[in-house]
Design a protein around this motif. Structure first.
Motif, PDB file in Angstrom:
ATOM      1  N   ARG A 118      42.537-126.287   0.056  1.00  0.00           N
ATOM      2  CA  ARG A 118      41.161-126.007   0.465  1.00  0.00           C
ATOM      3  C   ARG A 118      40.204-126.262  -0.700  1.00  0.00           C
ATOM      4  NH1 ARG A 118      42.630-121.721   2.777  1.00  0.00           N
ATOM      5  NH2 ARG A 118      42.001-120.234   1.189  1.00  0.00           N
ATOM      6  N   ARG A 119      40.556-125.781  -1.881  1.00  0.00           N
ATOM      7  CA  ARG A 119      39.727-125.988  -3.074  1.00  0.00           C
ATOM      8  C   ARG A 119      39.648-127.467  -3.439  1.00  0.00           C
ATOM      9  NH1 ARG A 119      42.491-123.385  -7.039  1.00  0.00           N
ATOM     10  NH2 ARG A 119      43.341-125.349  -7.725  1.00  0.00           N
ATOM     11  N   THR A 120      40.756-128.172  -3.305  1.00  0.00           N
ATOM     12  CA  THR A 120      40.775-129.600  -3.626  1.00  0.00           C
ATOM     13  C   THR A 120      39.856-130.373  -2.686  1.00  0.00           C
ATOM     14  OG1 THR A 120      43.024-129.459  -4.493  1.00  0.00           O
ATOM     15  CG2 THR A 120      42.264-131.633  -3.806  1.00  0.00           C
ATOM     16  N   PHE A 121      39.911-130.064  -1.391  1.00  0.00           N
ATOM     17  CA  PHE A 121      39.034-130.755  -0.442  1.00  0.00           C
ATOM     18  C   PHE A 121      37.570-130.385  -0.670  1.00  0.00           C
ATOM     19  CE2 PHE A 121      42.972-131.054   2.288  1.00  0.00           C
ATOM     20  CZ  PHE A 121      43.149-132.399   2.021  1.00  0.00           C
ATOM     21  N   TRP A 122      37.321-129.145  -1.053  1.00  0.00           N
ATOM     22  CA  TRP A 122      35.956-128.707  -1.349  1.00  0.00           C
ATOM     23  C   TRP A 122      35.397-129.511  -2.530  1.00  0.00           C
ATOM     24  CZ3 TRP A 122      32.635-125.164   0.879  1.00  0.00           C
ATOM     25  CH2 TRP A 122      31.526-124.798   0.125  1.00  0.00           C
ATOM     26  N   MET A 123      36.192-129.627  -3.606  1.00  0.00           N
ATOM     27  CA  MET A 123      35.728-130.362  -4.785  1.00  0.00           C
ATOM     28  C   MET A 123      35.596-131.852  -4.492  1.00  0.00           C
ATOM     29  SD  MET A 123      37.574-128.402  -7.988  1.00  0.00           S
ATOM     30  CE  MET A 123      39.193-128.984  -7.584  1.00  0.00           C
ATOM     31  N   ALA A 124      36.562-132.418  -3.768  1.00  0.00           N
ATOM     32  CA  ALA A 124      36.494-133.840  -3.422  1.00  0.00           C
ATOM     33  C   ALA A 124      35.270-134.126  -2.555  1.00  0.00           C
ATOM     34  CB  ALA A 124      37.770-134.269  -2.711  1.00  0.00           C
ATOM     35  N   GLY A 125      34.966-133.201  -1.652  1.00  0.00           N
ATOM     36  CA  GLY A 125      33.787-133.369  -0.803  1.00  0.00           C
ATOM     37  C   GLY A 125      32.511-133.349  -1.612  1.00  0.00           C
ATOM     38  N   GLN A 126      32.427-132.475  -2.605  1.00  0.00           N
ATOM     39  CA  GLN A 126      31.237-132.426  -3.447  1.00  0.00           C
ATOM     40  C   GLN A 126      31.060-133.718  -4.234  1.00  0.00           C
ATOM     41  OE1 GLN A 126      31.557-128.796  -5.750  1.00  0.00           O
ATOM     42  NE2 GLN A 126      30.419-127.672  -4.198  1.00  0.00           N
ATOM     43  N   TYR A 158      28.800-128.140   2.900  1.00  0.00           N
ATOM     44  CA  TYR A 158      29.944-128.466   2.041  1.00  0.00           C
ATOM     45  C   TYR A 158      31.263-128.080   2.704  1.00  0.00           C
ATOM     46  CZ  TYR A 158      27.173-129.817  -2.029  1.00  0.00           C
ATOM     47  OH  TYR A 158      26.338-130.465  -2.883  1.00  0.00           O
ATOM     48  N   THR A 159      31.267-126.996   3.458  1.00  0.00           N
ATOM     49  CA  THR A 159      32.474-126.608   4.192  1.00  0.00           C
ATOM     50  C   THR A 159      32.804-127.648   5.259  1.00  0.00           C
ATOM     51  OG1 THR A 159      31.996-124.277   3.804  1.00  0.00           O
ATOM     52  CG2 THR A 159      33.529-124.779   5.582  1.00  0.00           C
ATOM     53  N   ALA A 160      31.772-128.129   5.960  1.00  0.00           N
ATOM     54  CA  ALA A 160      31.987-129.174   6.969  1.00  0.00           C
ATOM     55  C   ALA A 160      32.489-130.460   6.317  1.00  0.00           C
ATOM     56  CB  ALA A 160      30.686-129.443   7.724  1.00  0.00           C
ATOM     57  N   ILE A 161      31.986-130.782   5.139  1.00  0.00           N
ATOM     58  CA  ILE A 161      32.428-131.984   4.424  1.00  0.00           C
ATOM     59  C   ILE A 161      33.879-131.822   3.975  1.00  0.00           C
ATOM     60  CG2 ILE A 161      32.055-133.380   2.336  1.00  0.00           C
ATOM     61  CD1 ILE A 161      30.002-133.768   4.664  1.00  0.00           C
ATOM     62  N   ALA A 162      34.248-130.624   3.506  1.00  0.00           N
ATOM     63  CA  ALA A 162      35.637-130.379   3.091  1.00  0.00           C
ATOM     64  C   ALA A 162      36.586-130.556   4.272  1.00  0.00           C
ATOM     65  CB  ALA A 162      35.778-128.980   2.491  1.00  0.00           C
TER      66      ALA A 162
END
Length: 194
Positions: A118-126, A158-162
Motif C-alpha cells: 500500500r505504501r509503495t503504491f502510494w509513493m509510486a502514485g505521488q 492520492y488514494t485513488a491514484i494508488a
C-alpha cells in the motif's frame, strides 16, 4: 556563503556551536541514507534486470527499481490473482463499509492487507502524478479540479491514484504487455483500461 548569510539573513552562529554540529550530524545522516538507497537501487537493477516482470513494472510511471523490487518481493507472482479486485484486497486497498442495523457508514479503504505494498503504491502514485502527461496525472487533475487546495480532496485523490497504480501493475504483469502512456478509456487493442 556563510559570511554572506551572516551579513544578510542568517544568525551569527559560531562554526563550532552545538547548533552547527547538530546540523552537520543530520546532514551526514541524510547523505548516508541517500548512499544506502543508491546501493539498494543498483543491487535491484543488477539482480532483476533480466526478470520479465521487473522489466514490465519499470515501464509504469512512478515505479523505479526499488518500487518494482518491493512489489515483486511482497506480492510474489501477480498472475495468481485472477482479478484486480483480489490484488486490491491483498494490498488492503479494497473498500469497506462499517454498518450496524440501519446505520451505514462511509466507505473507506480497508487497510487489512499488505501495508508495504500500500505504501509503495502510494509513493509510486505521488511520483507518477509529478511526471509529464500520463493517465495517473490526468486522473489526479480531474479529481482535484473542484478545489485544488482542499487537503482532504487531495488525499482522496492520492488514494485513488494508488489504487489505480495497483490495478495497472496487476494488468501489466498479467497481460505481459508494457505500460503505454495513453489516457483512460479503451486501448487500441480493444481492452478497457484501468
Amino acid at each position: 556563503i556563510y559570511s554572506t548569510a551572516v551579513g544578510s539573513v542568517g544568525l551569527p552562529v559560531h562554526p563550532d556551536s552545538d547548533a552547527v554540529r547538530m546540523f552537520r550530524l543530520v546532514l551526514a545522516e541524510g547523505r548516508s541514507l541517500v548512499r544506502q538507497r543508491n546501493e539498494i537501487e543498483a543491487r535491484a537493477v543488477e539482480l532483476l534486470s533480466d526478470h520479465p516482470d521487473y522489466q514490465l513494472l519499470t515501464t509504469i510511471p512512478g515505479i523505479g527499481p526499488i518500487n518494482a523490487l518491493t512489489i515483486l518481493a511482497e506480492a510474489g507472482d501477480l498472475r495468481r490473482f485472477r482479478h484486480h479486485r483480489q490484488f486490491l484486497k491483498f494490498c488492503g486497498m479494497d473498500l469497506a463499509t462499517v454498518q450496524s442495523g440501519m446505520f451505514r457508514g462511509q466507505s473507506r479503504i480497508s487497510k487489512y492487507g499488505n501495508a508495504r505494498l500500500r505504501r509503495t503504491f502510494w509513493m509510486a502514485g505521488q511520483v507518477a502524478v509529478l511526471k509529464r502527461t500520463n493517465s495517473f496525472r490526468d486522473k489526479f487533475e480531474r479529481y482535484i479540479a473542484r478545489d485544488r487546495h482542499n487537503a482532504h480532496l487531495r488525499r482522496k485523490a492520492y488514494t485513488a491514484i494508488a489504487a489505480k497504480m495497483a490495478r495497472t501493475v496487476h494488468a501489466v504483469v498479467k497481460h505481459g504487455e508494457p505500460y503505454r502512456p495513453f489516457f483512460e478509456g479503451v486501448s487500441p487493442g480493444g481492452r478497457t483500461l484501468v
